[in-house]
Scaffold this active site. Sequence first.
Site, PDB file in Angstrom:
ATOM      1  CB  CYS A 124      28.790  42.702  81.310  1.00 32.31           C
ATOM      2  SG  CYS A 124      29.312  41.850  79.845  1.00 32.31           S
ATOM      3  CG  HIS A 274      26.388  45.978  80.171  1.00 34.88           C
ATOM      4  ND1 HIS A 274      27.623  46.366  79.700  1.00 34.88           N
ATOM      5  CD2 HIS A 274      26.169  44.737  79.662  1.00 34.88           C
ATOM      6  CE1 HIS A 274      28.120  45.399  78.957  1.00 34.88           C
ATOM      7  NE2 HIS A 274      27.259  44.408  78.911  1.00 34.88           N
ATOM      8  CG  ASN A 304      29.005  44.239  75.542  1.00 35.67           C
ATOM      9  OD1 ASN A 304      29.666  44.664  76.487  1.00 35.67           O
ATOM     10  ND2 ASN A 304      28.228  43.179  75.657  1.00 35.67           N
TER      11      ASN A 304
END
Length: 347
Positions: A124, A274, A304
């Site tokens: 990520c 994020h 996500n």
Amino acid sequence: MAVELIATGRAVPSRRVSNEDIAKTVDTSDEWIRSHTGIESRYIADDDAAVSDLAVEAARNALKMAVDRAEVGEKSPEELAETLDLIVLGTTTQDYYGCPATSCLVQNRLGAKKAAAMDVTVACSSFIYGLETAAALLSSDRRRRRALVIGAETLSRITDWTDRESCILFGDGAGAVLLEKREGAPAKRGISKDRGLVRTVLGADGSGWENLIIRRGGSRNPWKTGETVAINPHVEMNGRAVYNFAVRVITETIAALMEEESLTIQDIARIIPHQANARIVQAAGKRLGIPEEKFFLNIGKYANTSSASIPIALDELNRSEQLRRGDLVITVGFGAGLTYGGNLIVW
Ligand code: UT7
């Protein structure tokens, strides 16, 4: 000389999967998912779509924006693609295992004939690492001028859809940012740098390598000939450990970026975290005394999307004119590795 972010694009699959849809297959509920993560839905790629398909669409949208907004002299996205010097693609879900780099497939389909291409694979955190990598490569050679940085994921392909703790979290999508090296235009605020990427914090804590992991398929645990495969390679997660790590590094990274430029939170227009869990962001904000509205959250819609989450958010803000030239923006994120980082940008 400054490396400016001049256009953005995104691509999201059309298939929306709600929390209620997931609750039909695992023991969970819309109420639990919303209250523990802030997620309401996610978008999942069709079975015949690969990550490069999303990456190419996001990239084309960024190139088109640059042309439409007259950020460049070229008259079409195709013409602009031919001028690219570099494509950096952040992804954990490459089209093909190991090689070729997915960025090469993207380069070919965009017709970016002279661009070098590389993948960045720090989960990520890949977009944050990728932005710094691209800016550094543009800065290190006067012949390089333009780069595309893309974050793209089909996490649905590496999700264990029987694990209720992790399968509720993930979604598919892609975002792209076009960078151009320009003669510096002074930043609006009292910052020491020109517009563009000002500085980046990058870090890793490899002692947490097992907390987010795809255990099978690599050189440590290769698939064996004749082995019956019960489930595809999938992410295993120690959710609580990742949560605690995330709150700590997000807090430290934002503080470091502001401190290094002697900024206060009033100077920052937007923080783009994020999008992993709204509670992580809220906890970090509380520790820093930063009001919740400073953070841009779209996790409710997309869940996500790993390395795609920050460039998707940048594109949403940019297209809706919520970012103005001269605004100070912080991106911040974390991921498997464990890795983390943040970029300070003058928009
Ligand atoms: O990009 C990086 C990717 N990963 C992350 O960012 C993950 C970071 N971690 C998190 O977001 C959170 O830790 C989770 C959302 C994964 C879990 O939330 P939590 O508040 O930390 O829950 P927990 O693991 O402490 O579990 C609390 C309870 C447990 O039940 P018991 O043992 O108290 O009876 C779990 O079994 O919630 C249960 N639970 C669920 N219940 C309904 C866990 N997942 C679910 C679920 N639905 N989906």
